[in-house]
Design a protein around this motif. Structure first.
Motif, PDB file in Angstrom:
ATOM      1  N   UNK A  74      58.279  81.109   1.559  1.00 20.30           N
ATOM      2  CA  UNK A  74      57.195  80.145   1.655  1.00 20.30           C
ATOM      3  C   UNK A  74      57.320  79.286   2.916  1.00 20.30           C
ATOM      4  N   UNK A  75      58.525  78.977   3.333  1.00 21.71           N
ATOM      5  CA  UNK A  75      58.708  78.275   4.607  1.00 21.71           C
ATOM      6  C   UNK A  75      58.178  79.140   5.755  1.00 21.71           C
ATOM      7  N   UNK A  76      58.510  80.422   5.711  1.00 19.50           N
ATOM      8  CA  UNK A  76      58.040  81.338   6.761  1.00 19.50           C
ATOM      9  C   UNK A  76      56.521  81.490   6.715  1.00 19.50           C
ATOM     10  N   UNK A  77      55.966  81.500   5.513  1.00 23.72           N
ATOM     11  CA  UNK A  77      54.513  81.615   5.397  1.00 23.72           C
ATOM     12  C   UNK A  77      53.819  80.414   6.033  1.00 23.72           C
ATOM     13  N   UNK A  78      54.314  79.225   5.759  1.00 21.84           N
ATOM     14  CA  UNK A  78      53.674  78.045   6.348  1.00 21.84           C
ATOM     15  C   UNK A  78      53.834  78.039   7.862  1.00 21.84           C
ATOM     16  N   UNK A  79      54.982  78.414   8.359  1.00 22.49           N
ATOM     17  CA  UNK A  79      55.155  78.471   9.813  1.00 22.49           C
ATOM     18  C   UNK A  79      54.223  79.520  10.428  1.00 22.49           C
ATOM     19  N   UNK A  80      54.048  80.646   9.761  1.00 19.24           N
ATOM     20  CA  UNK A  80      53.154  81.684  10.281  1.00 19.24           C
ATOM     21  C   UNK A  80      51.716  81.191  10.317  1.00 19.24           C
ATOM     22  N   UNK A  81      51.300  80.475   9.302  1.00 17.42           N
ATOM     23  CA  UNK A  81      49.944  79.925   9.289  1.00 17.42           C
ATOM     24  C   UNK A  81      49.766  78.903  10.411  1.00 17.42           C
ATOM     25  N   UNK A  82      50.760  78.075  10.632  1.00 16.43           N
ATOM     26  CA  UNK A  82      50.685  77.113  11.733  1.00 16.43           C
ATOM     27  C   UNK A  82      50.626  77.827  13.073  1.00 16.43           C
ATOM     28  N   UNK A  83      51.467  78.839  13.243  1.00  9.80           N
ATOM     29  CA  UNK A  83      51.488  79.576  14.503  1.00  9.80           C
ATOM     30  C   UNK A  83      50.166  80.294  14.739  1.00  9.80           C
ATOM     31  N   UNK A  84      49.607  80.909  13.701  1.00  8.77           N
ATOM     32  CA  UNK A  84      48.340  81.622  13.860  1.00  8.77           C
ATOM     33  C   UNK A  84      47.252  80.677  14.354  1.00  8.77           C
ATOM     34  N   UNK A  85      47.174  79.523  13.766  1.00  8.80           N
ATOM     35  CA  UNK A  85      46.145  78.579  14.199  1.00  8.80           C
ATOM     36  C   UNK A  85      46.399  78.095  15.621  1.00  8.80           C
ATOM     37  N   UNK A  86      47.660  77.933  15.998  1.00  7.98           N
ATOM     38  CA  UNK A  86      47.960  77.526  17.366  1.00  7.98           C
ATOM     39  C   UNK A  86      47.563  78.616  18.362  1.00  7.98           C
ATOM     40  N   UNK A  87      47.937  79.858  18.064  1.00 11.86           N
ATOM     41  CA  UNK A  87      47.611  80.953  18.983  1.00 11.86           C
ATOM     42  C   UNK A  87      46.106  81.150  19.088  1.00 11.86           C
ATOM     43  N   UNK A  88      45.397  81.054  17.969  1.00  8.04           N
ATOM     44  CA  UNK A  88      43.950  81.243  18.017  1.00  8.04           C
ATOM     45  C   UNK A  88      43.243  80.074  18.691  1.00  8.04           C
ATOM     46  N   UNK A  89      43.898  78.922  18.743  1.00 11.06           N
ATOM     47  CA  UNK A  89      43.340  77.790  19.480  1.00 11.06           C
ATOM     48  C   UNK A  89      43.585  77.916  20.985  1.00 11.06           C
ATOM     49  N   UNK A  90      44.342  78.928  21.402  1.00  7.46           N
ATOM     50  CA  UNK A  90      44.646  79.114  22.816  1.00  7.46           C
ATOM     51  C   UNK A  90      45.754  78.228  23.323  1.00  7.46           C
ATOM     52  N   UNK A  91      46.535  77.651  22.410  1.00 11.18           N
ATOM     53  CA  UNK A  91      47.619  76.746  22.777  1.00 11.18           C
ATOM     54  C   UNK A  91      48.895  77.558  22.996  1.00 11.18           C
ATOM     55  N   UNK A  92      49.331  77.655  24.243  1.00 10.41           N
ATOM     56  CA  UNK A  92      50.514  78.459  24.574  1.00 10.41           C
ATOM     57  C   UNK A  92      51.785  77.620  24.707  1.00 10.41           C
ATOM     58  N   UNK A  93      51.734  76.371  24.252  1.00  6.73           N
ATOM     59  CA  UNK A  93      52.937  75.537  24.311  1.00  6.73           C
ATOM     60  C   UNK A  93      53.983  76.080  23.347  1.00  6.73           C
ATOM     61  N   UNK A  94      55.258  75.774  23.586  1.00  4.51           N
ATOM     62  CA  UNK A  94      56.308  76.318  22.719  1.00  4.51           C
ATOM     63  C   UNK A  94      56.070  75.976  21.245  1.00  4.51           C
ATOM     64  N   UNK A  95      56.360  76.954  20.406  1.00  4.58           N
ATOM     65  CA  UNK A  95      56.289  76.744  18.959  1.00  4.58           C
ATOM     66  C   UNK A  95      57.717  76.679  18.440  1.00  4.58           C
TER      67      UNK A  95
END
Length: 291
Positions: free
Chosen positions: A133-154
């Protein structure tokens, strides 16, 4: 109400040589008959619990790419990808690619995963429930960041990306709809409220008691996060009964709608989809009486 189908059984009389033509035919019938989404499970072993362990099972991302080329309108997605199957950036990239190549028809269906037997059989990692579940939440956060075009470090607990680029980005903006699968009240539905566009619950034969309760819990999580409950697409998975007519299916959908369902996902049990079965589902959806 939207109605979709999920293909969970690939055991055909003629075996694997029939799969190409079979998938093409079912996909085109779904595309032409008004089915909302064509879903496939993301498993390496059979998703149909009544199938033998060595029954045919197609890899999800490859299958979706094939289905994309056979369709023009129907949406496509996994129901659902287990978060531990692939690195999250690879999963996000796969969905982005599917969205571009389908003209904006991709779903992002994801969940925490659960099948220990599959993991052991196929050499997959299966972290603890809490870690998944920790990995799932991080994946959801990362997906939204990548789709927003934000290339800053995750930087997460489990995933660290120096430059999460995603080019080409999705055609669907701000991103493909996100479905988080599962009915867990403490973690899964909380993640739905915080990050997702859809949940996926189950048609349990208890007079609607469980479905009503799960949706009430989801509403509470939405209130806690200031998320409008109406933003969430309430999908419910049910099985097409043997011999069920379009009219009978329509009445069943109407009953589920009264309980709060907005999107019905239909599976078959221990048999593959047929052209006729897809058309029955589509006709039932078109003729569904209003609740």
């Amino acid at each position: 109400m939207r109605v979709s189908i999920s293909m969970t059984n690939f055991t055909l009389p003629g075996g694997p040589p029939e799969l190409r033509d079979y998938l093409t035919r079912i996909a085109r019938v779904a595309d032409e008959s008004g089915i909302d989404t064509l879903w496939v499970p993301d498993h390496l072993l059979p998703a149909d619990p009544m199938s033998a362990i060595d029954a045919p099972m197609l890899e999800a991302c490859t299958t979706l790419g094939f289905l994309a080329a056979q369709t023009e309108r129907v949406r496509l997605g996994t129901l659902v990808t287990a978060v531990h199957f692939r690195p999250p950036s690879v999963t996000v990239k796969a969905i982005s690619t599917l969205d571009v190549l389908t003209g904006g028809r991709a779903w992002f269906g994801i969940g925490a995963g659960y099948q220990q037997d599959e993991a052991l059989a196929m050499g997959l990692s299966l972290p603890s429930v809490s870690e998944r579940f920790e990995r799932l939440e991080e994946t959801l956060r990362l997906a939204r960041q990548m789709w927003a075009g934000d290339t800053s470090p995750f930087v997460g607990v489990h995933y660290r990306l120096e430059h999460p680029a995603n080019s080409p980005n999705t055609l669907r903006r701000p991103h493909p709809p996100i479905l988080v699968g599962g009915a867990g009240e403490r973690r899964t539905l909380r993640l739905v409220a915080r990050y997702a566009d859809a949940c996926n619950l189950f048609d349990i034969p208890d007079g609607g008691k469980t479905l009503r309760h799960k949706l009430a819990v989801l509403a509470e999580h939405c209130a806690e996060t200031d998320r409008p409950y109406g933003d969430i697409d309430k999908t419910v998975t049910t099985a097409l009964a043997p011999g069920e007519s379009a009219a009978q299916f329509a009445r069943r959908c109407a009953d589920l709608a009264k309980l709060g369902a907005e999107h019905i996902v239909v599976i078959t049990r221990n048999v593959p989809w047929t052209d006729e079965a897809v058309r029955i589902v589509a006709a039932g959806a078109a003729d569904m009486p209003q609740p």
